[in-house]
Scaffold this motif. Structure first.
Motif, PDB file in Angstrom:
ATOM      1  N   ARG A 175       0.866  -1.174  -0.009  1.00  0.00           N
ATOM      2  CA  ARG A 175      -0.098  -0.113  -0.076  1.00  0.00           C
ATOM      3  C   ARG A 175       1.004   1.143  -0.151  1.00  0.00           C
ATOM      4  O   ARG A 175       1.959   1.193   0.317  1.00  0.00           O
ATOM      5  CB  ARG A 175      -0.808   0.018   1.160  1.00  0.00           C
ATOM      6  CG  ARG A 175      -0.307   0.065   2.439  1.00  0.00           C
ATOM      7  CD  ARG A 175      -1.054   0.457   3.722  1.00  0.00           C
ATOM      8  NE  ARG A 175      -0.356   0.274   4.976  1.00  0.00           N
ATOM      9  CZ  ARG A 175       0.675   0.989   5.686  1.00  0.00           C
ATOM     10  NH1 ARG A 175       1.183   1.881   4.839  1.00  0.00           N
ATOM     11  NH2 ARG A 175       1.263   0.692   6.776  1.00  0.00           N
ATOM     12  N   PRO A 176       0.219   2.244  -0.314  1.00  0.00           N
ATOM     13  CA  PRO A 176       1.186   3.509  -0.088  1.00  0.00           C
ATOM     14  C   PRO A 176       1.662   3.884   1.265  1.00  0.00           C
ATOM     15  O   PRO A 176       1.220   3.510   2.089  1.00  0.00           O
ATOM     16  CB  PRO A 176       0.110   4.654  -0.640  1.00  0.00           C
ATOM     17  CG  PRO A 176      -0.997   4.222  -1.543  1.00  0.00           C
ATOM     18  CD  PRO A 176      -1.091   2.677  -0.617  1.00  0.00           C
ATOM     19  N   VAL A 177       3.043   4.394   1.130  1.00  0.00           N
ATOM     20  CA  VAL A 177       3.702   4.694   2.467  1.00  0.00           C
ATOM     21  C   VAL A 177       2.633   6.026   3.334  1.00  0.00           C
ATOM     22  O   VAL A 177       1.991   6.857   2.656  1.00  0.00           O
ATOM     23  CB  VAL A 177       5.047   5.483   2.176  1.00  0.00           C
ATOM     24  CG1 VAL A 177       5.490   5.878   3.390  1.00  0.00           C
ATOM     25  CG2 VAL A 177       5.837   4.497   1.512  1.00  0.00           C
ATOM     26  N   HIS A 178       2.614   5.818   4.617  1.00  0.00           N
ATOM     27  CA  HIS A 178       2.027   6.593   5.462  1.00  0.00           C
ATOM     28  C   HIS A 178       3.168   7.590   6.074  1.00  0.00           C
ATOM     29  O   HIS A 178       4.231   6.953   6.234  1.00  0.00           O
ATOM     30  CB  HIS A 178       1.274   5.778   6.529  1.00  0.00           C
ATOM     31  CG  HIS A 178       0.275   5.167   6.295  1.00  0.00           C
ATOM     32  ND1 HIS A 178      -0.491   4.170   6.951  1.00  0.00           N
ATOM     33  CD2 HIS A 178      -0.647   4.838   4.896  1.00  0.00           C
ATOM     34  CE1 HIS A 178      -1.524   3.689   6.325  1.00  0.00           C
ATOM     35  NE2 HIS A 178      -1.325   4.079   5.201  1.00  0.00           N
ATOM     36  N   ARG A 179       2.797   8.798   6.259  1.00  0.00           N
ATOM     37  CA  ARG A 179       4.005   9.873   6.629  1.00  0.00           C
ATOM     38  C   ARG A 179       2.959  10.621   7.622  1.00  0.00           C
ATOM     39  O   ARG A 179       1.838  11.219   7.344  1.00  0.00           O
ATOM     40  CB  ARG A 179       4.209  10.630   5.498  1.00  0.00           C
ATOM     41  CG  ARG A 179       4.931   9.982   4.322  1.00  0.00           C
ATOM     42  CD  ARG A 179       5.367  10.916   3.009  1.00  0.00           C
ATOM     43  NE  ARG A 179       5.606  10.286   2.061  1.00  0.00           N
ATOM     44  CZ  ARG A 179       6.816   9.427   1.481  1.00  0.00           C
ATOM     45  NH1 ARG A 179       7.690  10.043   2.539  1.00  0.00           N
ATOM     46  NH2 ARG A 179       7.058   8.795   0.599  1.00  0.00           N
ATOM     47  N   TRP A 180       4.101  11.094   8.711  1.00  0.00           N
ATOM     48  CA  TRP A 180       3.614  11.928   9.533  1.00  0.00           C
ATOM     49  C   TRP A 180       4.332  12.903   9.995  1.00  0.00           C
ATOM     50  O   TRP A 180       5.641  12.770   9.988  1.00  0.00           O
ATOM     51  CB  TRP A 180       2.949  11.357  10.858  1.00  0.00           C
ATOM     52  CG  TRP A 180       1.855  10.549  10.561  1.00  0.00           C
ATOM     53  CD1 TRP A 180       0.480  10.598  10.686  1.00  0.00           C
ATOM     54  CD2 TRP A 180       1.961   9.037  10.495  1.00  0.00           C
ATOM     55  NE1 TRP A 180      -0.180   9.480  10.330  1.00  0.00           N
ATOM     56  CE2 TRP A 180       0.523   8.374  10.187  1.00  0.00           C
ATOM     57  CE3 TRP A 180       3.122   8.312  10.326  1.00  0.00           C
ATOM     58  CZ2 TRP A 180       0.246   7.191  10.084  1.00  0.00           C
ATOM     59  CZ3 TRP A 180       2.799   6.716  10.058  1.00  0.00           C
ATOM     60  CH2 TRP A 180       1.471   6.264  10.175  1.00  0.00           C
ATOM     61  N   ARG A 181       4.340  14.219  10.398  1.00  0.00           N
ATOM     62  CA  ARG A 181       5.388  15.216  10.728  1.00  0.00           C
ATOM     63  C   ARG A 181       4.838  15.717  12.201  1.00  0.00           C
ATOM     64  O   ARG A 181       3.574  15.932  12.477  1.00  0.00           O
ATOM     65  CB  ARG A 181       5.311  16.319   9.924  1.00  0.00           C
ATOM     66  CG  ARG A 181       6.227  17.436  10.247  1.00  0.00           C
ATOM     67  CD  ARG A 181       6.248  18.365   9.083  1.00  0.00           C
ATOM     68  NE  ARG A 181       7.118  17.955   8.019  1.00  0.00           N
ATOM     69  CZ  ARG A 181       8.037  18.676   7.307  1.00  0.00           C
ATOM     70  NH1 ARG A 181       8.500  19.810   7.808  1.00  0.00           N
ATOM     71  NH2 ARG A 181       8.519  18.218   6.408  1.00  0.00           N
ATOM     72  N   PHE A 182       5.529  15.533  13.325  1.00  0.00           N
ATOM     73  CA  PHE A 182       5.371  16.183  14.476  1.00  0.00           C
ATOM     74  C   PHE A 182       6.512  17.040  14.795  1.00  0.00           C
ATOM     75  O   PHE A 182       7.668  17.046  14.638  1.00  0.00           O
ATOM     76  CB  PHE A 182       5.435  14.960  15.422  1.00  0.00           C
ATOM     77  CG  PHE A 182       4.265  13.924  15.241  1.00  0.00           C
ATOM     78  CD1 PHE A 182       3.060  14.034  16.045  1.00  0.00           C
ATOM     79  CD2 PHE A 182       4.634  12.723  14.550  1.00  0.00           C
ATOM     80  CE1 PHE A 182       2.300  12.987  15.740  1.00  0.00           C
ATOM     81  CE2 PHE A 182       3.663  11.872  14.351  1.00  0.00           C
ATOM     82  CZ  PHE A 182       2.623  11.801  15.002  1.00  0.00           C
TER      83      PHE A 182
END
Length: 85
Positions: A72-79
């Motif tokens: 599946r597509p990559v999941h990305r988060w920024r904190f």
């Protein structure tokens, strides 16, 4: 300010070790302050990078894995860091 980028991918069936190797080989220029790579059941790979930068900064991120390596597509988060204990 410290910003953490999280990159998480799930490998195609049975290709977890290959995805982990691929993620570990990806260079980021410039280099982050810190980088950690994790593996989890279900052939998941997580990479967290820490940067001394504003939240909105244009920072290098790991790309999508090529071919059929991921299911599946990559999941990305920024904190942004708000506390260190």
């Amino acid at each position: 300010m410290t910003v953490a980028l999280m990159w998480e991918a799930r490998a195609a069936e049975g290709r977890g070790p290959e995805l982990l190797k691929w993620a570990r080989e990806q260079d980021l220029v410039p280099s982050p302050l810190r980088r950690e790579t994790f593996a989890a059941p279900g052939d998941r790979v997580l990479v967290i990078t820490w940067w001394d930068a504003p939240y909105e900064a244009d920072l290098p991120e790991l790309p999508e894995p090529g071919g059929d390596l991921a299911r599946r597509p990559v999941h990305r988060w920024r904190f942004e860091s708000v506390d260190v204990a």
